[in-house]
Design an enzyme around this catalytic site. Structure first.
Site, mmCIF file in Angstrom:
data_model
loop_
_atom_site.group_PDB
_atom_site.id
_atom_site.type_symbol
_atom_site.label_atom_id
_atom_site.label_comp_id
_atom_site.label_asym_id
_atom_site.label_seq_id
_atom_site.Cartn_x
_atom_site.Cartn_y
_atom_site.Cartn_z
ATOM 1 N N HIS A 47 22.308 18.066 -9.406
ATOM 2 C CA HIS A 47 21.549 17.520 -10.532
ATOM 3 C C HIS A 47 22.343 17.601 -11.833
ATOM 4 C CE1 HIS A 47 18.341 18.004 -13.727
ATOM 5 N NE2 HIS A 47 18.061 16.819 -13.226
ATOM 6 N N GLU A 50 24.894 14.853 -11.856
ATOM 7 C CA GLU A 50 24.265 13.567 -12.187
ATOM 8 C C GLU A 50 24.137 13.404 -13.708
ATOM 9 O OE1 GLU A 50 20.066 12.300 -13.188
ATOM 10 O OE2 GLU A 50 20.025 13.280 -11.232
ATOM 11 N N HIS A 51 23.711 14.457 -14.395
ATOM 12 C CA HIS A 51 23.593 14.406 -15.859
ATOM 13 C C HIS A 51 24.962 14.209 -16.528
ATOM 14 C CE1 HIS A 51 19.419 16.016 -17.042
ATOM 15 N NE2 HIS A 51 19.355 15.671 -15.766
ATOM 16 N N GLU A 127 14.696 22.136 -19.209
ATOM 17 C CA GLU A 127 13.930 21.361 -18.228
ATOM 18 C C GLU A 127 13.346 22.284 -17.153
ATOM 19 O OE1 GLU A 127 14.582 17.483 -15.256
ATOM 20 O OE2 GLU A 127 16.291 18.351 -16.321
#
Length: 416
Positions: A47, A50-51, A127
């Site tokens: 993840h 991906e960012h 997050e």
């Protein structure tokens, strides 16, 4: 409309579907990699990667990435799941080459600038903390954890703050080099696209993906336990999971139908029994969560803490009853819901591209709509009885967030 598929010498698969009545294209790059490919010591790296791919390359700054796609009225985005990572764009058809160039640049030339990385780690940690403060969000992570424990499928997609904080740019580059390889990649496009021209662009811009894929996918085994979080609140958030099947299993369609008739809409068993008839909850749903080789049948309910005992009894009754009593009308209704949902989604270019990519990664081919409808239609009440009987013979994995007393009631839930 027909789908054209070409496999390049590197193993990279390129698929396109020409849609003559639109002026745009939806295109994306799908990788057969997600959280289940992580080790515990790197949980969250898929993840985070991906960012970070949107934070600058050797050719473009983060701002230039945004400006170039928005200058032509397009947009880009990405997502990470437990078994897939995707980067995609939507543009006017005349800007297809720009979108392919941009996505290729992100994937192959990201610089993982140290300042940007530290800033993005903090964004993701926020997050994670937000998710932990949102019980009807984090409960699904707890359900996965209750079903799979410390195995990769039991880990959070977002990761853990203490792990995220230690990931370096070199770690990201190494992870991408291992997993973002041509044989595990599909580029899929739907819209006003010419396949021959698409191939020329892909060959021009995607030449750096490794042709070698030697990273095995670790298996995950259902190992149920209870994860119960004591929290003073007005609602008790409850979830249970039972072992289901993977996307490649012939019973996948039976499980999908069962999840729909059990809790997939306002006419479903659980919605009617839990909410409409007894008023025990505002929100109740059932769903299928699966990867290629394994899966879970999940149930989520948000209820008042004092109603947990009554709710547990209704859940037990419905699960047991559906192992031997499925009405033709509810079976037919669930089939129609699945078929209509599939056909409605396929009216959208992105959904068509995504469907093509996911089928190629899972089955090695694209299943036709007619074939999918036939598989759904062929499911019988006996199939539902069989799979439900198998599921309820297993110990459920339980997750819960709520006042201590309600959690003590929930932990006693059993099906036998």
């Amino acid at each position: 409309m027909s789908i054209q598929i070409t496999t390049l010498d590197s193993g990279l698969r390129v698929a396109s579907e020409f849609m003559p009545n639109i002026e745009t294209v939806a295109l994306g790059v799908w990788f057969d990699v997600g959280t289940r490919n992580e080790l515990p010591k790197q949980n969250g790296i898929a993840h985070l990667l991906e960012h970070m791919l949107f934070k600058g390359t050797s050719r473009r700054t983060a701002l230039q990435i945004s400006e170039e796609i928005e200058n032509v009225g397009g947009h880009t985005n990405a997502y990470t799941s437990r078994d897939l990572t995707a980067y995609y764009a939507r543009v006017m058809h005349q800007d297809t080459e720009l979108a392919i160039d941009l996505l290729a640049d992100l994937i192959q030339n990201s610089t993982f600038d140290a300042t940007e990385l530290e800033r993005e780690k903090q964004v993701i940690i926020q997050e994670i903390n937000l998710s932990r403060d949102t019980p009807d969000d984090i409960i699904f992570d707890y359900m996965q954890m209750a079903a799979y424990g410390n195995q990769p499928l039991g880990m959070s997609i977002l990761g853990k703050p203490e792990v995220i904080a230690k990931i370096s740019g070199a770690d990201l580059k190494k992870y991408a080099g291992i997993h973002y390889c041509a044989p595990k990649t599909v580029i899929a496009v739907a819209g006003r696209v010419d396949h021959a021209q698409l191939l020329d662009w892909v060959k021009k811009y995607f030449g750096q993906l490794s042709p070698v894929s030697d990273a095995p996918i670790p298996p995950s085994v259902y190992k149920p336990e209870n994860i119960l979080i004591n929290k003073d609140s007005e609602q008790a958030h409850l979830s249970l999971a039972l072992p289901a099947c993977g996307g490649k299993d012939p019973d996948y369609y039976a499980y999908s139908i069962y999840a729909t008739l059990l809790g997939g809409g306002s006419s479903s068993r659980l919605f009617q029994e839990v909410r409409e008839k007894r008023g025990l909850a505002y929100t109740v749903s059932a769903f299928l969560s699966n990867v290629d080789d394994t899966g879970l049948l999940g149930i989520y309910v948000g209820t008042a803490p004092g109603e947990v005992a009554k709710l547990a009894e209704v859940l037990r009754e419905q699960l047991v009853d559906s192992s031997r009593n499925i009405k033709k009308a509810e079976l037919d209704r669930a089939k129609q819901q699945l078929k209509a949902g599939m056909l409605m989604a396929l009216e959208q270019p992105f959904s068509r591209a995504e469907n093509t990519a996911q089928h190629l990664l899972t089955f090695g081919r694209v299943l036709s709509v007619a074939e999918l409808i036939e598989k759904i239609d062929n499911v019988t009440p006996a199939d539902i009885h069989r799979i439900v009987g198998k599921m309820i013979s297993a110990k459920p994995a339980l997750a819960g967030i709520g006042p201590k007393k309600s959690m003590k009631v929930w932990e006693k839930f059993e099906l036998t």
